[in-house]
Design an enzyme around this catalytic site. Structure first.
Site, PDB file in Angstrom:
ATOM      1  NE  ARG A  85      -2.213  -1.040   3.671  1.00  0.00           N
ATOM      2  CZ  ARG A  85      -2.270  -2.287   4.124  1.00  0.00           C
ATOM      3  NH1 ARG A  85      -3.006  -3.168   3.503  1.00  0.00           N
ATOM      4  NH2 ARG A  85      -1.581  -2.653   5.206  1.00  0.00           N
ATOM      5  CB  CYS A  96       2.107   0.284  24.835  1.00  0.00           C
ATOM      6  SG  CYS A  96       0.473  -0.241  24.301  1.00  0.00           S
ATOM      7  CB  SER A 104      -1.689   6.980  19.923  1.00  0.00           C
ATOM      8  OG  SER A 104      -1.345   6.766  21.274  1.00  0.00           O
ATOM      9  N   GLY A 105      -2.716   3.920  20.751  1.00  0.00           N
ATOM     10  CA  GLY A 105      -2.367   2.510  20.948  1.00  0.00           C
ATOM     11  C   GLY A 105      -3.036   1.604  19.931  1.00  0.00           C
ATOM     12  CE  LYS A 128      -1.927  -8.391  23.038  1.00  0.00           C
ATOM     13  NZ  LYS A 128      -2.192  -7.191  22.213  1.00  0.00           N
ATOM     14  NE  ARG A 177      -7.836   1.554  22.433  1.00  0.00           N
ATOM     15  CZ  ARG A 177      -6.592   1.064  22.391  1.00  0.00           C
ATOM     16  NH1 ARG A 177      -5.588   1.745  22.904  1.00  0.00           N
ATOM     17  NH2 ARG A 177      -6.346  -0.110  21.835  1.00  0.00           N
ATOM     18  CG  HIS A 197      -1.428   3.501  27.132  1.00  0.00           C
ATOM     19  ND1 HIS A 197      -2.209   4.079  26.154  1.00  0.00           N
ATOM     20  CD2 HIS A 197      -0.974   2.326  26.598  1.00  0.00           C
ATOM     21  CE1 HIS A 197      -2.224   3.290  25.083  1.00  0.00           C
ATOM     22  NE2 HIS A 197      -1.484   2.239  25.330  1.00  0.00           N
ATOM     23  CG  ASN A 203       0.393   5.076  23.857  1.00  0.00           C
ATOM     24  OD1 ASN A 203       0.197   6.233  24.236  1.00  0.00           O
ATOM     25  ND2 ASN A 203      -0.118   4.617  22.733  1.00  0.00           N
TER      26      ASN A 203
HETATM   27  P1  NAP Z   1      -0.351   1.250  12.191  1.00  0.00           P
HETATM   28  O1  NAP Z   1      -0.303   2.704  12.437  1.00  0.00           O
HETATM   29  O2  NAP Z   1      -1.600   0.649  11.666  1.00  0.00           O
HETATM   30  O3  NAP Z   1       0.864   0.892  11.170  1.00  0.00           O
HETATM   31  C1  NAP Z   1       1.057  -0.388  10.643  1.00  0.00           C
HETATM   32  C2  NAP Z   1       2.332  -0.426   9.808  1.00  0.00           C
HETATM   33  O4  NAP Z   1       2.585  -1.781   9.399  1.00  0.00           O
HETATM   34  C3  NAP Z   1       2.275   0.403   8.534  1.00  0.00           C
HETATM   35  O5  NAP Z   1       3.555   0.895   8.228  1.00  0.00           O
HETATM   36  C4  NAP Z   1       1.878  -0.659   7.495  1.00  0.00           C
HETATM   37  O6  NAP Z   1       2.235  -0.319   6.181  1.00  0.00           O
HETATM   38  C5  NAP Z   1       2.701  -1.819   7.986  1.00  0.00           C
HETATM   39  N1  NAP Z   1       2.219  -3.085   7.474  1.00  0.00           N
HETATM   40  C6  NAP Z   1       0.981  -3.612   7.599  1.00  0.00           C
HETATM   41  N2  NAP Z   1       0.915  -4.815   6.960  1.00  0.00           N
HETATM   42  C7  NAP Z   1       2.141  -5.037   6.454  1.00  0.00           C
HETATM   43  C8  NAP Z   1       2.722  -6.086   5.703  1.00  0.00           C
HETATM   44  N3  NAP Z   1       2.026  -7.168   5.337  1.00  0.00           N
HETATM   45  N4  NAP Z   1       4.014  -5.974   5.327  1.00  0.00           N
HETATM   46  C9  NAP Z   1       4.736  -4.900   5.669  1.00  0.00           C
HETATM   47  N5  NAP Z   1       4.256  -3.868   6.377  1.00  0.00           N
HETATM   48  C10 NAP Z   1       2.978  -3.941   6.769  1.00  0.00           C
HETATM   49  O7  NAP Z   1      -0.022   0.420  13.498  1.00  0.00           O
HETATM   50  P2  NAP Z   1       0.932   0.802  14.760  1.00  0.00           P
HETATM   51  O8  NAP Z   1       0.163   1.380  15.866  1.00  0.00           O
HETATM   52  O9  NAP Z   1       2.124   1.537  14.233  1.00  0.00           O
HETATM   53  O10 NAP Z   1       1.342  -0.639  15.287  1.00  0.00           O
HETATM   54  C11 NAP Z   1       2.229  -1.473  14.590  1.00  0.00           C
HETATM   55  C12 NAP Z   1       2.623  -2.648  15.478  1.00  0.00           C
HETATM   56  O11 NAP Z   1       3.215  -2.175  16.687  1.00  0.00           O
HETATM   57  C13 NAP Z   1       1.455  -3.543  15.898  1.00  0.00           C
HETATM   58  O12 NAP Z   1       1.933  -4.877  15.943  1.00  0.00           O
HETATM   59  C14 NAP Z   1       1.113  -3.060  17.274  1.00  0.00           C
HETATM   60  O13 NAP Z   1       0.528  -4.066  18.057  1.00  0.00           O
HETATM   61  C15 NAP Z   1       2.503  -2.718  17.795  1.00  0.00           C
HETATM   62  N6  NAP Z   1       2.470  -1.762  18.891  1.00  0.00           N
HETATM   63  C16 NAP Z   1       1.738  -0.629  18.835  1.00  0.00           C
HETATM   64  C17 NAP Z   1       1.749   0.239  19.926  1.00  0.00           C
HETATM   65  C18 NAP Z   1       0.974   1.483  19.947  1.00  0.00           C
HETATM   66  O14 NAP Z   1       0.874   2.054  21.057  1.00  0.00           O
HETATM   67  N7  NAP Z   1       0.423   1.944  18.804  1.00  0.00           N
HETATM   68  C19 NAP Z   1       2.530  -0.032  21.033  1.00  0.00           C
HETATM   69  C20 NAP Z   1       3.273  -1.187  21.054  1.00  0.00           C
HETATM   70  C21 NAP Z   1       3.237  -2.038  19.980  1.00  0.00           C
HETATM   71  P3  NAP Z   1       1.208   0.422   5.169  1.00  0.00           P
HETATM   72  O15 NAP Z   1       1.413   1.884   5.375  1.00  0.00           O
HETATM   73  O16 NAP Z   1       1.664  -0.042   3.844  1.00  0.00           O
HETATM   74  O17 NAP Z   1      -0.173  -0.040   5.525  1.00  0.00           O
END
Ligand code: NAP
Length: 337
Positions: free
Chosen positions: A44, A136, A166-167, A214, A236, A243, A316
């Site tokens: 994408r 987080c 944002s989480g 978790k 949430r 958080h 977070n």
């Molecule tokens: P997000 O904003 O939805 O971003 C997802 C990212 O992953 C985007 O760069 C997306 O690329 C990429 N992606 C999705 N499918 C993919 C694939 N098949 N191959 C390669 N890249 C792919 O989500 P986020 O909040 O950043 O979270 C990402 C991860 O970190 C999750 O596993 C989440 O559980 C973890 N996490 C999040 C938080 C938090 O507080 N947000 C904290 C700890 C851990 P595109 O732009 O191409 O879609």
């Protein structure tokens, strides 16, 4: 003789996401010894240009060949569980150290689950080329609880969380922003604007959510003690970032409240804000943009022996995700010269 420090090639997988973009910011701030950066996303966003370290980087689509013969040393993954499940072993097989932000590898006994202020020694126990970054909401609690565990021992923990949108990634953020304008939710099952949703991640057969379990399981693994009784309710709330958590703790030994305050104030990664008479206590808006864990509202819980209540707030996306992972990378680089 001139000693030159090794420079590392670092990949960011999920570079266009909420956490991925923060990775880039934190990497820019902390100036790791890096030769080249490689940015990956799904199809994408492939081709997107991101200005980073004074240079334009083109985001590449993540494929099975992304790590072949590229000389990548460390890959910071934040692209969801299924992407990590598939691609982390491929990266590791190419000699890359993966630091993974998803939940995919956290409970694997051969994968260290690390908060650098809490269990840095586990970084050296890497077996499969993967180190997991905790959830987080767990990370901030661990920073606050480890000093108490070391000094007094912990019998039981009751977590109640108040987690920012944002989480839930960019989609979660958009739901609150659009919900405030009256639009229907796309990410959450109910409007987040005006509600506290007692529902983060999916429900399990035991009635808890995955997010709650978790917190339970990761607390045991990181604190290295499965005998601690842990329960959690994760909620949430309509806050954009950072958080907040109410943590009720039963210690194993008696304590003095001022001694606990002094202990927490002098522990790594913690800022004590505990002056309720002057309305001083941690807030999401205070923690936002910072790497520390803020604790306050410390008070005795006299309904049990050695009970203690605290309020704990942290960014977070920074300490709960990007900063913690980059700190792991820094420690790994220090250990490996
Ligand atoms: P997000 O904003 O939805 O971003 C997802 C990212 O992953 C985007 O760069 C997306 O690329 C990429 N992606 C999705 N499918 C993919 C694939 N098949 N191959 C390669 N890249 C792919 O989500 P986020 O909040 O950043 O979270 C990402 C991860 O970190 C999750 O596993 C989440 O559980 C973890 N996490 C999040 C938080 C938090 O507080 N947000 C904290 C700890 C851990 P595109 O732009 O191409 O879609």
């Amino acid at each position: 003789m001139v000693l030159t420090m090794k420079k590392y090639n670092i990949a960011v997988v999920g570079a266009t996401g909420m956490v991925g973009r923060k990775f880039l910011q934190v990497l820019e701030e902390r100036r790791l010894p890096v030769e080249n950066y490689y940015l990956f996303s799904s199809k994408r966003s492939a081709g997107t240009e991101i200005e980073f370290m004074g240079k334009k980087h083109v985001v590449e689509e993540l494929t099975e060949d992304s790590f072949t013969n590229r000389g990548i040393d460390i890959a910071l993954f934040s692209a969801g569980g299924s992407t990590s499940e598939k691609f982390a072993p491929i990266a590791a097989a190419n000699g890359v150290l993966v630091i993974d932000n998803s939940s995919a590898w956290r409970m694997d006994p051969e994968v260290p689950l690390v908060v650098p202020e809490v269990n840095p020694e586990d970084i050296k126990k890497v077996k499969k080329g993967i180190i997991a970054n905790p959830n987080c909401s767990t990370i901030q609690a661990m920073v606050a609880l480890r000093p108490l565990q070391k000094k007094y021992g912990i019998e039981r923990i009751v977590y109640t969380t108040f987690q920012a949108v944002s989480g839930a990634g960019l989609a979660g953020w958009n739901d609150l922003e659009n919900g405030l304008k009256g639009e229907a939710p796309k990410k959450f099952p109910h409007p987040i604007a005006g509600n506290a949703l007692p529902h983060i991640d999916s429900f399990l057969d035991n009635g808890y959510t995955k997010e709650e379990m978790k917190m339970v399981n990761e607390t045991h693994k990181i604190l290295g003690d499965d005998s601690i009784k842990v329960t959690a309710t994760t909620v949430r709330v309509p806050v954009f970032n950072s958080h907040s958590e109410s943590i009720n703790i039963q210690l194993k030994n008696d304590y003095d409240l001022d001694e606990v305050r002094a202990l927490l104030a002098s522990s790594p990664g913690i800022i004590l804000m505990d002056d309720p008479k002057n309305n001083v206590y941690p807030l999401a808006s205070i923690a936002d943009g910072h790497d520390e864990v803020y604790v306050g509202r410390l008070r005795r819980d006299d309904t049990v022996n050695y009970g203690l209540n605290m309020w704990c707030v942290s960014d977070n996306i920074r300490k709960g995700a990007a900063t913690n992972a980059v700190q792991i990378a820094e420690a790994y680089i220090r250990d490996n010269g």
